[in-house]
Design a protein around this motif. Structure first.
Motif, PDB file in Angstrom:
ATOM      1  N   TYR A 295      33.087  40.193  28.809  1.00 18.89           N
ATOM      2  CA  TYR A 295      33.115  40.513  29.910  1.00 18.89           C
ATOM      3  C   TYR A 295      31.978  39.836  30.729  1.00 18.89           C
ATOM      4  O   TYR A 295      32.316  38.774  31.800  1.00 18.89           O
ATOM      5  CB  TYR A 295      32.914  42.004  30.278  1.00 18.89           C
ATOM      6  CG  TYR A 295      33.062  42.470  31.947  1.00 18.89           C
ATOM      7  CD1 TYR A 295      34.397  42.546  32.269  1.00 18.89           C
ATOM      8  CD2 TYR A 295      31.979  42.416  32.839  1.00 18.89           C
ATOM      9  CE1 TYR A 295      34.599  42.827  33.562  1.00 18.89           C
ATOM     10  CE2 TYR A 295      32.134  42.801  33.897  1.00 18.89           C
ATOM     11  CZ  TYR A 295      33.765  42.975  34.641  1.00 18.89           C
ATOM     12  OH  TYR A 295      33.792  43.113  36.063  1.00 18.89           O
ATOM     13  N   CYS A 296      30.970  39.669  30.098  1.00 16.86           N
ATOM     14  CA  CYS A 296      29.754  38.556  30.493  1.00 16.86           C
ATOM     15  C   CYS A 296      30.252  37.309  30.593  1.00 16.86           C
ATOM     16  O   CYS A 296      29.989  36.548  31.683  1.00 16.86           O
ATOM     17  CB  CYS A 296      28.544  38.954  29.954  1.00 16.86           C
ATOM     18  SG  CYS A 296      27.854  40.641  30.189  1.00 16.86           S
ATOM     19  N   ALA A 299      32.613  36.724  33.348  1.00 21.15           N
ATOM     20  CA  ALA A 299      32.120  36.918  34.648  1.00 21.15           C
ATOM     21  C   ALA A 299      31.353  35.228  35.108  1.00 21.15           C
ATOM     22  O   ALA A 299      31.266  35.116  35.931  1.00 21.15           O
ATOM     23  CB  ALA A 299      30.974  38.007  35.044  1.00 21.15           C
ATOM     24  N   ILE A 303      32.690  33.809  38.173  1.00 18.95           N
ATOM     25  CA  ILE A 303      31.886  34.156  39.483  1.00 18.95           C
ATOM     26  C   ILE A 303      30.427  33.067  39.573  1.00 18.95           C
ATOM     27  O   ILE A 303      30.182  32.646  40.672  1.00 18.95           O
ATOM     28  CB  ILE A 303      31.272  35.474  39.255  1.00 18.95           C
ATOM     29  CG1 ILE A 303      32.330  36.608  38.985  1.00 18.95           C
ATOM     30  CG2 ILE A 303      30.340  35.921  40.416  1.00 18.95           C
ATOM     31  CD1 ILE A 303      33.551  36.662  40.082  1.00 18.95           C
ATOM     32  N   SER A 309      24.632  37.927  41.145  1.00 19.42           N
ATOM     33  CA  SER A 309      26.139  37.811  40.927  1.00 19.42           C
ATOM     34  C   SER A 309      26.664  38.556  39.759  1.00 19.42           C
ATOM     35  O   SER A 309      27.581  39.452  39.899  1.00 19.42           O
ATOM     36  CB  SER A 309      26.601  36.510  40.948  1.00 19.42           C
ATOM     37  OG  SER A 309      26.323  36.021  42.483  1.00 19.42           O
ATOM     38  N   ILE A 310      26.251  38.128  38.469  1.00 23.16           N
ATOM     39  CA  ILE A 310      26.578  38.802  37.371  1.00 23.16           C
ATOM     40  C   ILE A 310      26.193  40.232  37.023  1.00 23.16           C
ATOM     41  O   ILE A 310      27.095  41.052  36.935  1.00 23.16           O
ATOM     42  CB  ILE A 310      25.957  37.912  36.148  1.00 23.16           C
ATOM     43  CG1 ILE A 310      26.533  36.664  36.076  1.00 23.16           C
ATOM     44  CG2 ILE A 310      26.496  38.610  34.910  1.00 23.16           C
ATOM     45  CD1 ILE A 310      25.859  35.700  35.070  1.00 23.16           C
ATOM     46  N   HIS A 312      25.819  42.343  39.703  1.00 24.30           N
ATOM     47  CA  HIS A 312      26.614  42.948  40.757  1.00 24.30           C
ATOM     48  C   HIS A 312      28.082  43.197  40.045  1.00 24.30           C
ATOM     49  O   HIS A 312      28.516  44.376  40.438  1.00 24.30           O
ATOM     50  CB  HIS A 312      26.793  42.230  42.067  1.00 24.30           C
ATOM     51  CG  HIS A 312      27.614  42.860  43.019  1.00 24.30           C
ATOM     52  ND1 HIS A 312      27.148  43.954  43.777  1.00 24.30           N
ATOM     53  CD2 HIS A 312      28.853  42.495  43.407  1.00 24.30           C
ATOM     54  CE1 HIS A 312      28.276  44.368  44.543  1.00 24.30           C
ATOM     55  NE2 HIS A 312      29.351  43.520  44.568  1.00 24.30           N
ATOM     56  N   ILE A 313      28.607  42.269  39.705  1.00 24.85           N
ATOM     57  CA  ILE A 313      29.999  42.500  38.799  1.00 24.85           C
ATOM     58  C   ILE A 313      30.179  43.343  37.909  1.00 24.85           C
ATOM     59  O   ILE A 313      31.019  44.084  37.659  1.00 24.85           O
ATOM     60  CB  ILE A 313      30.590  41.122  38.841  1.00 24.85           C
ATOM     61  CG1 ILE A 313      32.096  41.253  38.660  1.00 24.85           C
ATOM     62  CG2 ILE A 313      30.308  40.570  37.488  1.00 24.85           C
ATOM     63  CD1 ILE A 313      32.970  40.070  38.543  1.00 24.85           C
ATOM     64  N   GLU A 316      29.861  46.852  39.074  1.00 22.05           N
ATOM     65  CA  GLU A 316      30.778  47.349  40.192  1.00 22.05           C
ATOM     66  C   GLU A 316      32.287  47.380  39.454  1.00 22.05           C
ATOM     67  O   GLU A 316      33.059  48.216  39.529  1.00 22.05           O
ATOM     68  CB  GLU A 316      31.207  46.532  41.096  1.00 22.05           C
ATOM     69  CG  GLU A 316      29.949  46.299  42.175  1.00 22.05           C
ATOM     70  CD  GLU A 316      29.973  47.594  42.967  1.00 22.05           C
ATOM     71  OE1 GLU A 316      31.161  48.573  43.106  1.00 22.05           O
ATOM     72  OE2 GLU A 316      28.894  48.290  43.569  1.00 22.05           O
ATOM     73  N   GLY A 317      32.387  46.483  38.360  1.00 21.63           N
ATOM     74  CA  GLY A 317      33.812  46.345  37.669  1.00 21.63           C
ATOM     75  C   GLY A 317      33.738  46.543  36.244  1.00 21.63           C
ATOM     76  O   GLY A 317      34.887  46.817  35.636  1.00 21.63           O
ATOM     77  N   TYR A 318      32.527  46.562  35.344  1.00 24.02           N
ATOM     78  CA  TYR A 318      32.822  46.605  33.885  1.00 24.02           C
ATOM     79  C   TYR A 318      33.262  47.937  33.413  1.00 24.02           C
ATOM     80  O   TYR A 318      33.977  47.937  32.723  1.00 24.02           O
ATOM     81  CB  TYR A 318      31.389  46.435  33.248  1.00 24.02           C
ATOM     82  CG  TYR A 318      31.257  46.472  31.842  1.00 24.02           C
ATOM     83  CD1 TYR A 318      32.264  45.905  31.017  1.00 24.02           C
ATOM     84  CD2 TYR A 318      30.490  47.435  31.357  1.00 24.02           C
ATOM     85  CE1 TYR A 318      32.336  45.865  29.647  1.00 24.02           C
ATOM     86  CE2 TYR A 318      30.576  47.657  29.874  1.00 24.02           C
ATOM     87  CZ  TYR A 318      31.418  46.393  29.000  1.00 24.02           C
ATOM     88  OH  TYR A 318      31.490  46.680  27.807  1.00 24.02           O
ATOM     89  N   TRP A 321      36.883  48.050  34.067  1.00 22.32           N
ATOM     90  CA  TRP A 321      37.730  46.983  33.106  1.00 22.32           C
ATOM     91  C   TRP A 321      37.669  47.819  31.758  1.00 22.32           C
ATOM     92  O   TRP A 321      38.732  47.432  31.002  1.00 22.32           O
ATOM     93  CB  TRP A 321      36.917  45.730  33.173  1.00 22.32           C
ATOM     94  CG  TRP A 321      37.390  44.685  32.300  1.00 22.32           C
ATOM     95  CD1 TRP A 321      38.460  43.835  32.333  1.00 22.32           C
ATOM     96  CD2 TRP A 321      36.886  44.406  30.834  1.00 22.32           C
ATOM     97  NE1 TRP A 321      38.733  43.008  31.302  1.00 22.32           N
ATOM     98  CE2 TRP A 321      37.807  43.314  30.361  1.00 22.32           C
ATOM     99  CE3 TRP A 321      36.011  44.961  30.166  1.00 22.32           C
ATOM    100  CZ2 TRP A 321      37.655  42.833  29.258  1.00 22.32           C
ATOM    101  CZ3 TRP A 321      35.593  44.624  28.890  1.00 22.32           C
ATOM    102  CH2 TRP A 321      36.556  43.542  28.376  1.00 22.32           C
TER     103      TRP A 321
END
Length: 418
Positions: A295-296, A299, A303, A309-310, A312-313, A316-318, A321
Protein backbone atom coordinates in the motif's frame (compact mmCIF):
# COMPACT_ATOMS: atom_id res chain seq x y z
CA UNK A 1 2.02 -18.55 14.65
CA UNK A 2 -1.77 -18.46 14.61
CA UNK A 3 -2.44 -22.01 15.87
CA UNK A 4 -0.48 -24.66 17.84
CA UNK A 5 -0.33 -26.76 14.66
CA UNK A 6 2.12 -24.16 13.27
CA UNK A 7 4.64 -24.90 16.01
CA UNK A 8 7.79 -27.00 15.69
CA UNK A 9 6.63 -29.16 18.62
CA UNK A 10 3.43 -30.14 16.79
CA UNK A 11 5.31 -30.97 13.58
CA UNK A 12 7.94 -32.94 15.49
CA UNK A 13 5.20 -35.07 17.06
CA UNK A 14 3.79 -35.69 13.57
CA UNK A 15 7.19 -37.00 12.49
CA UNK A 16 7.50 -39.34 15.47
CA UNK A 17 3.95 -40.69 15.26
CA UNK A 18 2.87 -40.63 11.62
CA UNK A 19 -0.05 -43.03 11.99
CA UNK A 20 -1.57 -40.88 14.71
CA UNK A 21 -1.01 -37.69 12.72
CA UNK A 22 -2.56 -39.02 9.51
CA UNK A 23 -5.98 -39.60 11.06
CA UNK A 24 -7.80 -36.23 11.40
CA UNK A 25 -10.16 -37.74 13.98
CA UNK A 26 -7.37 -38.08 16.54
CA UNK A 27 -7.32 -35.38 19.20
CA UNK A 28 -4.40 -33.47 20.71
CA UNK A 29 -4.81 -32.09 24.21
CA UNK A 30 -3.13 -29.47 26.37
CA UNK A 31 -3.19 -29.64 30.17
CA UNK A 32 -3.34 -26.44 32.20
CA UNK A 33 -3.36 -25.93 35.97
CA UNK A 34 -3.08 -22.99 38.33
CA UNK A 35 -3.89 -22.61 42.00
CA UNK A 36 -5.89 -19.96 43.82
CA UNK A 37 -7.28 -19.21 47.26
CA UNK A 38 -11.10 -19.35 46.93
CA UNK A 39 -11.65 -17.48 50.19
CA UNK A 40 -9.31 -14.61 49.34
CA UNK A 41 -6.31 -13.23 51.17
CA UNK A 42 -8.14 -12.77 54.45
CA UNK A 43 -9.96 -16.08 54.50
CA UNK A 44 -8.83 -19.26 56.19
CA UNK A 45 -6.02 -21.23 54.57
CA UNK A 46 -7.44 -23.14 51.67
CA UNK A 47 -6.08 -24.05 48.26
CA UNK A 48 -7.83 -25.03 45.04
CA UNK A 49 -6.11 -26.37 41.91
CA UNK A 50 -8.27 -27.00 38.84
CA UNK A 51 -6.88 -29.29 36.11
CA UNK A 52 -8.17 -28.26 32.68
CA UNK A 53 -7.83 -30.08 29.36
CA UNK A 54 -8.13 -28.18 26.07
CA UNK A 55 -8.54 -29.88 22.66
CA UNK A 56 -6.57 -28.25 19.84
CA UNK A 57 -8.44 -29.85 16.92
CA UNK A 58 -10.40 -26.63 16.46
CA UNK A 59 -9.90 -23.35 14.59
CA UNK A 60 -7.78 -20.69 16.37
CA UNK A 61 -10.79 -18.68 17.45
CA UNK A 62 -12.49 -21.65 19.10
CA UNK A 63 -9.86 -23.83 20.77
CA UNK A 64 -9.31 -21.42 23.68
CA UNK A 65 -12.95 -20.60 24.38
CA UNK A 66 -14.53 -21.56 27.72
CA UNK A 67 -17.03 -23.98 26.19
CA UNK A 68 -14.16 -26.11 24.85
CA UNK A 69 -12.15 -26.23 28.08
CA UNK A 70 -12.87 -29.34 30.12
CA UNK A 71 -12.52 -29.20 33.89
CA UNK A 72 -11.31 -32.73 34.64
CA UNK A 73 -10.06 -32.48 38.23
CA UNK A 74 -10.39 -30.00 41.12
CA UNK A 75 -7.86 -30.52 43.92
CA UNK A 76 -8.93 -28.65 47.02
CA UNK A 77 -7.94 -28.69 50.66
CA UNK A 78 -6.21 -26.77 53.44
CA UNK A 79 -2.75 -27.44 52.01
CA UNK A 80 -1.11 -27.11 48.62
CA UNK A 81 -0.71 -30.57 47.07
CA UNK A 82 2.75 -29.62 45.64
CA UNK A 83 4.67 -32.70 44.47
CA UNK A 84 1.78 -34.97 45.50
CA UNK A 85 -0.22 -33.59 42.58
CA UNK A 86 0.60 -36.84 40.78
CA UNK A 87 -1.62 -38.80 43.15
CA UNK A 88 -4.65 -36.87 41.88
CA UNK A 89 -3.47 -37.09 38.28
CA UNK A 90 -3.29 -40.90 38.34
CA UNK A 91 -6.88 -41.52 37.08
CA UNK A 92 -6.43 -38.92 34.32
CA UNK A 93 -3.15 -40.47 33.18
CA UNK A 94 -4.79 -43.91 33.11
CA UNK A 95 -7.49 -42.53 30.80
CA UNK A 96 -4.89 -40.84 28.61
CA UNK A 97 -3.04 -44.16 28.28
CA UNK A 98 -6.27 -45.86 27.28
CA UNK A 99 -7.02 -43.12 24.74
CA UNK A 100 -3.56 -43.49 23.22
CA UNK A 101 -3.33 -47.29 23.01
CA UNK A 102 -6.95 -48.39 22.63
CA UNK A 103 -8.98 -45.32 21.77
CA UNK A 104 -12.76 -45.03 21.88
CA UNK A 105 -15.51 -45.62 19.35
CA UNK A 106 -17.20 -42.25 18.70
CA UNK A 107 -20.30 -41.37 16.70
CA UNK A 108 -19.91 -38.67 14.03
CA UNK A 109 -23.23 -36.82 13.82
CA UNK A 110 -22.20 -35.08 10.60
CA UNK A 111 -21.56 -38.26 8.59
CA UNK A 112 -23.82 -40.56 10.67
CA UNK A 113 -20.94 -43.02 11.05
CA UNK A 114 -18.79 -44.27 13.89
CA UNK A 115 -15.01 -43.90 14.01
CA UNK A 116 -12.15 -44.92 16.28
CA UNK A 117 -10.69 -41.91 18.08
CA UNK A 118 -7.32 -41.73 19.84
CA UNK A 119 -5.91 -38.82 21.83
CA UNK A 120 -2.52 -37.54 23.01
CA UNK A 121 -1.44 -34.98 25.60
CA UNK A 122 1.12 -32.87 23.75
CA UNK A 123 2.17 -30.43 26.52
CA UNK A 124 1.25 -28.69 29.76
CA UNK A 125 0.77 -24.97 30.44
CA UNK A 126 1.28 -23.17 33.75
CA UNK A 127 3.24 -20.61 35.72
CA UNK A 128 6.44 -21.46 37.59
CA UNK A 129 4.77 -22.96 40.72
CA UNK A 130 2.59 -25.11 38.45
CA UNK A 131 5.64 -26.11 36.40
CA UNK A 132 7.41 -27.35 39.53
CA UNK A 133 4.41 -29.42 40.61
CA UNK A 134 3.81 -30.99 37.21
CA UNK A 135 7.35 -31.52 35.90
CA UNK A 136 9.08 -32.40 39.18
CA UNK A 137 12.01 -29.98 38.63
CA UNK A 138 12.46 -27.39 41.39
CA UNK A 139 13.19 -23.87 40.11
CA UNK A 140 14.42 -22.51 43.44
CA UNK A 141 18.05 -21.62 44.13
CA UNK A 142 21.07 -23.01 42.33
CA UNK A 143 20.33 -25.21 39.28
CA UNK A 144 16.88 -23.65 39.08
CA UNK A 145 16.83 -23.34 35.30
CA UNK A 146 15.15 -26.43 33.80
CA UNK A 147 16.83 -25.84 30.42
CA UNK A 148 20.44 -25.30 31.52
CA UNK A 149 20.13 -27.69 34.50
CA UNK A 150 23.68 -28.24 35.82
CA UNK A 151 25.29 -26.12 33.08
CA UNK A 152 24.18 -22.66 34.21
CA UNK A 153 26.69 -19.99 35.39
CA UNK A 154 24.53 -18.63 38.20
CA UNK A 155 26.03 -16.54 40.98
CA UNK A 156 25.22 -15.40 44.50
CA UNK A 157 25.05 -11.78 45.58
CA UNK A 158 28.08 -10.78 47.61
CA UNK A 159 26.20 -9.62 50.69
CA UNK A 160 22.64 -10.88 50.45
CA UNK A 161 23.78 -14.33 49.21
CA UNK A 162 20.70 -14.60 47.02
CA UNK A 163 20.99 -16.53 43.77
CA UNK A 164 21.27 -14.32 40.70
CA UNK A 165 20.43 -15.27 37.10
CA UNK A 166 21.09 -11.83 35.64
CA UNK A 167 22.68 -12.26 32.22
CA UNK A 168 23.11 -16.01 32.61
CA UNK A 169 21.05 -16.81 29.54
CA UNK A 170 22.79 -14.52 27.08
CA UNK A 171 24.52 -17.65 25.82
CA UNK A 172 21.32 -18.53 23.94
CA UNK A 173 21.52 -15.34 21.87
CA UNK A 174 23.09 -15.22 18.38
CA UNK A 175 26.83 -14.58 18.32
CA UNK A 176 26.38 -11.11 16.86
CA UNK A 177 23.66 -10.00 19.31
CA UNK A 178 24.36 -6.68 21.04
CA UNK A 179 23.37 -8.03 24.46
CA UNK A 180 26.37 -10.39 24.41
CA UNK A 181 28.70 -7.37 24.34
CA UNK A 182 26.68 -5.28 26.81
CA UNK A 183 28.93 -4.78 29.87
CA UNK A 184 26.56 -2.45 31.77
CA UNK A 185 23.01 -3.81 31.67
CA UNK A 186 23.82 -7.28 33.00
CA UNK A 187 26.94 -8.32 34.90
CA UNK A 188 29.21 -5.29 34.80
CA UNK A 189 32.35 -5.75 32.75
CA UNK A 190 31.38 -9.22 31.47
CA UNK A 191 31.08 -10.08 27.78
CA UNK A 192 29.25 -13.32 27.03
CA UNK A 193 31.28 -15.59 24.74
CA UNK A 194 29.87 -18.95 25.73
CA UNK A 195 27.63 -21.28 23.74
CA UNK A 196 24.43 -22.71 25.09
CA UNK A 197 24.18 -26.44 25.54
CA UNK A 198 21.93 -28.14 23.01
CA UNK A 199 18.45 -29.25 23.90
CA UNK A 200 18.42 -32.53 25.82
CA UNK A 201 16.40 -35.24 24.12
CA UNK A 202 13.43 -36.85 25.81
CA UNK A 203 15.30 -40.17 25.96
CA UNK A 204 18.19 -38.60 27.92
CA UNK A 205 15.84 -36.87 30.36
CA UNK A 206 13.93 -40.12 30.83
CA UNK A 207 17.18 -41.92 31.68
CA UNK A 208 17.89 -39.22 34.25
CA UNK A 209 14.48 -39.19 35.96
CA UNK A 210 14.24 -42.98 35.94
CA UNK A 211 16.68 -42.92 38.88
CA UNK A 212 14.14 -40.85 40.85
CA UNK A 213 11.11 -42.62 42.38
CA UNK A 214 7.58 -41.52 41.61
CA UNK A 215 5.52 -39.91 44.36
CA UNK A 216 3.16 -42.88 44.36
CA UNK A 217 6.12 -45.18 45.11
CA UNK A 218 7.80 -42.88 47.65
CA UNK A 219 5.35 -40.22 48.90
CA UNK A 220 7.40 -38.97 51.85
CA UNK A 221 10.82 -38.07 50.46
CA UNK A 222 11.47 -35.21 48.03
CA UNK A 223 15.26 -35.23 48.39
CA UNK A 224 17.30 -37.68 46.33
CA UNK A 225 20.96 -38.43 45.68
CA UNK A 226 22.67 -35.48 44.05
CA UNK A 227 19.77 -33.09 44.69
CA UNK A 228 21.02 -29.50 44.62
CA UNK A 229 24.43 -30.59 43.32
CA UNK A 230 23.81 -32.21 39.93
CA UNK A 231 20.02 -31.94 39.58
CA UNK A 232 16.82 -30.49 41.09
CA UNK A 233 14.44 -33.40 40.47
CA UNK A 234 12.02 -33.85 43.37
CA UNK A 235 10.15 -36.74 41.73
CA UNK A 236 9.65 -38.64 38.51
CA UNK A 237 6.52 -37.04 37.07
CA UNK A 238 3.63 -39.37 36.45
CA UNK A 239 3.41 -37.97 32.92
CA UNK A 240 6.45 -40.10 32.04
CA UNK A 241 4.04 -43.07 32.21
CA UNK A 242 2.75 -41.85 28.84
CA UNK A 243 4.78 -43.83 26.32
CA UNK A 244 5.01 -40.88 23.91
CA UNK A 245 6.03 -38.28 26.53
CA UNK A 246 9.72 -38.74 25.74
CA UNK A 247 9.03 -37.93 22.07
CA UNK A 248 7.67 -34.44 22.80
CA UNK A 249 9.86 -31.55 21.74
CA UNK A 250 8.23 -29.18 24.24
CA UNK A 251 6.74 -30.87 27.26
CA UNK A 252 5.96 -27.82 29.40
CA UNK A 253 5.00 -24.24 28.51
CA UNK A 254 5.43 -21.34 30.92
CA UNK A 255 2.46 -18.98 31.07
CA UNK A 256 3.01 -15.25 31.68
CA UNK A 257 -0.49 -13.84 31.13
CA UNK A 258 -1.63 -10.27 31.20
CA UNK A 259 -3.57 -9.38 34.30
CA UNK A 260 -5.93 -6.46 34.80
CA UNK A 261 -6.04 -4.43 38.00
CA UNK A 262 -8.00 -1.58 39.50
CA UNK A 263 -11.62 -0.78 38.77
CA UNK A 264 -12.81 -1.96 35.37
CA UNK A 265 -15.13 0.12 33.20
CA UNK A 266 -16.48 0.11 29.64
CA UNK A 267 -16.94 2.85 27.10
CA UNK A 268 -17.42 3.30 23.35
CA UNK A 269 -14.80 4.62 20.95
CA UNK A 270 -15.51 7.66 18.81
CA UNK A 271 -15.19 7.30 15.03
CA UNK A 272 -11.80 9.02 15.08
CA UNK A 273 -10.56 6.80 17.93
CA UNK A 274 -11.86 3.71 16.17
CA UNK A 275 -10.01 4.55 12.94
CA UNK A 276 -6.70 5.42 14.63
CA UNK A 277 -6.89 2.33 16.89
CA UNK A 278 -7.64 0.03 13.97
CA UNK A 279 -4.78 1.52 11.99
CA UNK A 280 -2.34 1.18 14.88
CA UNK A 281 -3.15 -2.50 15.49
CA UNK A 282 -3.02 -3.29 11.80
CA UNK A 283 0.36 -1.63 11.21
CA UNK A 284 1.82 -3.37 14.28
CA UNK A 285 0.77 -6.85 13.14
CA UNK A 286 3.81 -8.61 11.56
CA UNK A 287 1.61 -10.88 9.42
CA UNK A 288 0.11 -7.80 7.73
CA UNK A 289 3.45 -6.17 6.89
CA UNK A 290 3.46 -7.28 3.19
CA UNK A 291 0.08 -5.59 2.70
CA UNK A 292 1.35 -2.39 4.32
CA UNK A 293 4.48 -2.27 2.16
CA UNK A 294 2.39 -2.80 -0.98
CA UNK A 295 0.00 0.00 0.00
CA UNK A 296 2.86 2.42 0.79
CA UNK A 297 4.51 1.70 -2.57
CA UNK A 298 1.19 2.28 -4.31
CA UNK A 299 0.71 5.56 -2.42
CA UNK A 300 4.19 6.81 -3.39
CA UNK A 301 3.57 5.96 -7.01
CA UNK A 302 0.14 7.62 -7.29
CA UNK A 303 0.24 10.39 -4.68
CA UNK A 304 3.88 11.43 -4.47
CA UNK A 305 6.75 11.13 -2.06
CA UNK A 306 5.65 13.81 0.40
CA UNK A 307 5.57 12.31 3.87
CA UNK A 308 2.52 14.42 4.77
CA UNK A 309 0.57 13.16 1.76
CA UNK A 310 1.50 9.52 2.36
CA UNK A 311 0.63 9.68 6.07
CA UNK A 312 -2.72 11.27 5.21
CA UNK A 313 -3.69 8.64 2.65
CA UNK A 314 -2.59 5.83 4.99
CA UNK A 315 -4.74 7.24 7.81
CA UNK A 316 -7.74 7.80 5.58
CA UNK A 317 -7.65 4.74 3.33
CA UNK A 318 -5.39 1.89 4.45
CA UNK A 319 -7.80 0.20 6.88
CA UNK A 320 -10.65 0.20 4.34
CA UNK A 321 -8.34 -1.01 1.55
CA UNK A 322 -7.00 -3.82 3.75
CA UNK A 323 -10.52 -4.90 4.66
CA UNK A 324 -11.68 -4.98 1.05
CA UNK A 325 -8.51 -6.76 -0.12
CA UNK A 326 -8.59 -9.56 2.46
CA UNK A 327 -12.34 -10.12 2.62
CA UNK A 328 -12.54 -10.53 -1.17
CA UNK A 329 -9.73 -13.09 -1.29
CA UNK A 330 -10.14 -16.85 -1.13
CA UNK A 331 -10.36 -18.10 2.47
CA UNK A 332 -7.33 -20.36 1.96
CA UNK A 333 -5.22 -17.36 0.92
CA UNK A 334 -5.68 -15.29 4.10
CA UNK A 335 -4.55 -16.10 7.62
CA UNK A 336 -7.45 -16.31 10.13
CA UNK A 337 -5.75 -13.59 12.19
CA UNK A 338 -5.73 -11.13 9.26
CA UNK A 339 -9.31 -11.95 8.33
CA UNK A 340 -10.37 -11.28 11.92
CA UNK A 341 -8.61 -7.90 11.95
CA UNK A 342 -10.13 -7.03 8.60
CA UNK A 343 -13.62 -7.84 9.91
CA UNK A 344 -13.21 -5.04 12.43
CA UNK A 345 -13.10 -4.69 16.18
CA UNK A 346 -15.92 -3.76 18.52
CA UNK A 347 -16.63 -0.10 19.29
CA UNK A 348 -17.17 -1.14 22.91
CA UNK A 349 -13.89 -1.36 24.89
CA UNK A 350 -12.92 -2.18 28.44
CA UNK A 351 -10.76 0.25 30.40
CA UNK A 352 -8.46 -0.39 33.36
CA UNK A 353 -6.36 1.59 35.80
CA UNK A 354 -3.65 -1.10 36.01
CA UNK A 355 -2.51 -3.98 33.83
CA UNK A 356 0.22 -6.59 34.21
CA UNK A 357 1.90 -7.67 30.97
CA UNK A 358 4.74 -10.23 30.95
CA UNK A 359 5.35 -9.63 34.63
CA UNK A 360 5.49 -5.81 34.34
CA UNK A 361 2.79 -3.70 35.96
CA UNK A 362 1.63 -0.56 34.17
CA UNK A 363 -0.68 2.06 35.67
CA UNK A 364 -2.44 5.15 34.45
CA UNK A 365 -1.15 8.54 35.57
CA UNK A 366 -4.04 9.23 37.94
CA UNK A 367 -3.59 5.77 39.49
CA UNK A 368 0.14 6.21 40.12
CA UNK A 369 0.25 9.93 40.90
CA UNK A 370 1.42 10.54 44.45
CA UNK A 371 2.46 6.93 45.05
CA UNK A 372 5.95 5.68 45.77
CA UNK A 373 6.01 3.52 42.63
CA UNK A 374 5.45 5.41 39.37
CA UNK A 375 4.41 3.03 36.58
CA UNK A 376 2.84 5.33 34.02
CA UNK A 377 5.88 6.16 31.88
CA UNK A 378 6.48 4.39 28.56
CA UNK A 379 8.86 4.75 25.61
CA UNK A 380 8.14 3.73 22.02
CA UNK A 381 10.51 3.65 19.07
CA UNK A 382 8.90 4.63 15.78
CA UNK A 383 10.26 3.93 12.30
CA UNK A 384 9.08 6.19 9.51
CA UNK A 385 8.58 5.24 5.87
CA UNK A 386 11.94 6.84 5.06
CA UNK A 387 14.07 4.76 7.41
CA UNK A 388 14.41 7.34 10.20
CA UNK A 389 13.87 6.30 13.80
CA UNK A 390 12.28 8.48 16.48
CA UNK A 391 11.85 7.61 20.16
CA UNK A 392 8.71 8.89 21.87
CA UNK A 393 8.21 9.17 25.62
CA UNK A 394 4.71 9.27 27.01
CA UNK A 395 2.50 9.09 30.08
CA UNK A 396 -0.29 6.49 30.21
CA UNK A 397 -3.68 8.16 30.51
CA UNK A 398 -5.88 5.17 29.76
CA UNK A 399 -5.49 1.39 29.37
CA UNK A 400 -7.85 -0.06 26.78
CA UNK A 401 -8.74 -3.62 25.88
CA UNK A 402 -10.30 -3.96 22.43
CA UNK A 403 -11.81 -7.19 21.14
CA UNK A 404 -12.42 -8.90 17.81
CA UNK A 405 -15.20 -11.16 19.00
CA UNK A 406 -16.92 -11.68 15.67
CA UNK A 407 -14.48 -14.21 14.16
CA UNK A 408 -11.28 -14.62 16.13
CA UNK A 409 -12.17 -13.87 19.77
CA UNK A 410 -8.94 -11.89 19.94
CA UNK A 411 -8.26 -9.22 22.54
CA UNK A 412 -5.59 -6.49 22.33
CA UNK A 413 -4.42 -4.23 25.17
CA UNK A 414 -3.41 -0.68 24.26
CA UNK A 415 -2.06 2.33 26.16
CA UNK A 416 -3.45 5.75 25.32
CA UNK A 417 -0.67 8.19 26.15
CA UNK A 418 0.11 11.87 26.03
Amino acid sequence: MSHPSDSAAWKHFNTCHRNFAQDPHNVRLGLCTDGFAPFGTYGRNYSSWPIILTPYNLPPGMCMQKQYMFLTIVISGPNNSKRKLDVYLQPLVDELLDLWHNGYVIYDAHTSHQFHMHAALIWTIGDLPSYVMVSGWSTAGILGCPICMDDNPVFRLQYGKKVGYLGCHRQFLPRCHAFRRDVWSFIKGKVEKGTARGRLSGDLILQWVSRIPKVIDNPLSNSHNGYGESHKWTKKSILWDLSYWKDLLLQHNLDFPGQAGGREATRYLSDSEYRSTSLYILTKTPEAEPYFRFYCDWAKEHIGTSSTSIDHIIFEGYVDWFRDSTMNMNLDGVLPLLRAIASGMSYKVRTFKEYVINGWKFSTFDRSDGRASQRYGVAVQSNSNYGTSIEYFGVIEEILQVSYDLHYHMKVVLFRCR
